[in-house]
Scaffold this motif. Structure first.
Motif, PDB file in Angstrom:
ATOM      1  N   GLU A 148      17.819 -90.133  17.139  1.00 17.35           N
ATOM      2  CA  GLU A 148      18.734 -91.228  16.849  1.00 17.35           C
ATOM      3  C   GLU A 148      20.151 -90.743  17.104  1.00 17.35           C
ATOM      4  O   GLU A 148      20.559 -89.691  16.603  1.00 17.35           O
ATOM      5  N   VAL A 149      20.865 -91.519  17.891  1.00 15.99           N
ATOM      6  CA  VAL A 149      22.210 -91.165  18.325  1.00 15.99           C
ATOM      7  C   VAL A 149      23.201 -92.141  17.705  1.00 15.99           C
ATOM      8  O   VAL A 149      22.930 -93.337  17.591  1.00 15.99           O
ATOM      9  N   GLU A 150      24.346 -91.613  17.291  1.00 11.88           N
ATOM     10  CA  GLU A 150      25.418 -92.447  16.755  1.00 11.88           C
ATOM     11  C   GLU A 150      26.706 -92.159  17.514  1.00 11.88           C
ATOM     12  O   GLU A 150      26.895 -91.059  18.027  1.00 11.88           O
ATOM     13  N   GLU A 178      30.454 -91.316  17.554  1.00  5.47           N
ATOM     14  CA  GLU A 178      31.535 -90.713  16.756  1.00  5.47           C
ATOM     15  C   GLU A 178      32.776 -90.730  17.633  1.00  5.47           C
ATOM     16  O   GLU A 178      32.878 -89.954  18.584  1.00  5.47           O
ATOM     17  N   VAL A 229      26.530 -88.767  19.546  1.00  2.00           N
ATOM     18  CA  VAL A 229      26.116 -87.545  18.862  1.00  2.00           C
ATOM     19  C   VAL A 229      24.705 -87.743  18.297  1.00  2.00           C
ATOM     20  O   VAL A 229      24.427 -88.744  17.637  1.00  2.00           O
ATOM     21  N   LEU A 230      23.824 -86.786  18.580  1.00  2.00           N
ATOM     22  CA  LEU A 230      22.471 -86.809  18.040  1.00  2.00           C
ATOM     23  C   LEU A 230      22.534 -86.501  16.547  1.00  2.00           C
ATOM     24  O   LEU A 230      23.042 -85.460  16.138  1.00  2.00           O
ATOM     25  N   LYS A 231      22.045 -87.421  15.731  1.00  2.00           N
ATOM     26  CA  LYS A 231      22.139 -87.276  14.274  1.00  2.00           C
ATOM     27  C   LYS A 231      20.796 -86.977  13.606  1.00  2.00           C
ATOM     28  O   LYS A 231      20.746 -86.278  12.604  1.00  2.00           O
ATOM     29  N   ARG A 232      19.727 -87.571  14.126  1.00  2.00           N
ATOM     30  CA  ARG A 232      18.429 -87.429  13.487  1.00  2.00           C
ATOM     31  C   ARG A 232      17.344 -87.267  14.546  1.00  2.00           C
ATOM     32  O   ARG A 232      17.420 -87.864  15.618  1.00  2.00           O
ATOM     33  N   ALA A 275      23.156 -79.634  11.082  1.00  2.00           N
ATOM     34  CA  ALA A 275      23.836 -80.463  12.073  1.00  2.00           C
ATOM     35  C   ALA A 275      23.045 -81.734  12.373  1.00  2.00           C
ATOM     36  O   ALA A 275      23.624 -82.789  12.611  1.00  2.00           O
ATOM     37  N   ILE A 276      21.715 -81.616  12.386  1.00  2.00           N
ATOM     38  CA  ILE A 276      20.846 -82.734  12.727  1.00  2.00           C
ATOM     39  C   ILE A 276      19.724 -82.802  11.701  1.00  2.00           C
ATOM     40  O   ILE A 276      19.059 -81.807  11.429  1.00  2.00           O
ATOM     41  N   GLU A 277      19.516 -83.981  11.139  1.00  2.00           N
ATOM     42  CA  GLU A 277      18.432 -84.173  10.176  1.00  2.00           C
ATOM     43  C   GLU A 277      17.104 -84.226  10.943  1.00  2.00           C
ATOM     44  O   GLU A 277      16.970 -84.980  11.910  1.00  2.00           O
TER      45      GLU A 277
END
Length: 84
Positions: free
Chosen positions: A26-28, A30, A35-38, A76-78
């Motif tokens: 999952e990318v958000e 910023e 940015v890859l978040k999860r 950094a990433i969940e």
């Protein structure tokens, strides 16, 4: 992560033949940067005897702690894992 999971199963005498890891990121946004978040990893194809089901769940819960990739991304990433 799939290799670490398979290795942990093998160490517990559970055959990982057929195991496949499917990852979804999952990318958000910023600012102006994606940015890859999860990351969610779903493991499929594992044929587990009923008597080993609890053992597999315990391995699933802790295998990321022994995975070099997961440890590198921690904070950094969940990352979540599940059986599909």
């Amino acid at each position: 992560m799939t290799g670490t999971f398979a290795g942990a199963l093998t160490a517990r005498r559970i055959d990982p033949t057929g195991l496949v890891g499917h990852a979804r990121g999952e990318v958000e946004l910023e600012g102006k940067v994606l940015v890859l978040k999860r990351i969610e990893v779903t493991y499929t194809g594992l044929d587990v005897p009923e008597q080993d089901a609890e053992k597999v769940q315990r391995v699933l819960a802790v295998h990321a702690d022994g995975c070099p990739v997961a440890r590198s991304l921690r904070g950094a990433i969940e990352i979540t894992t599940r059986l599909g």
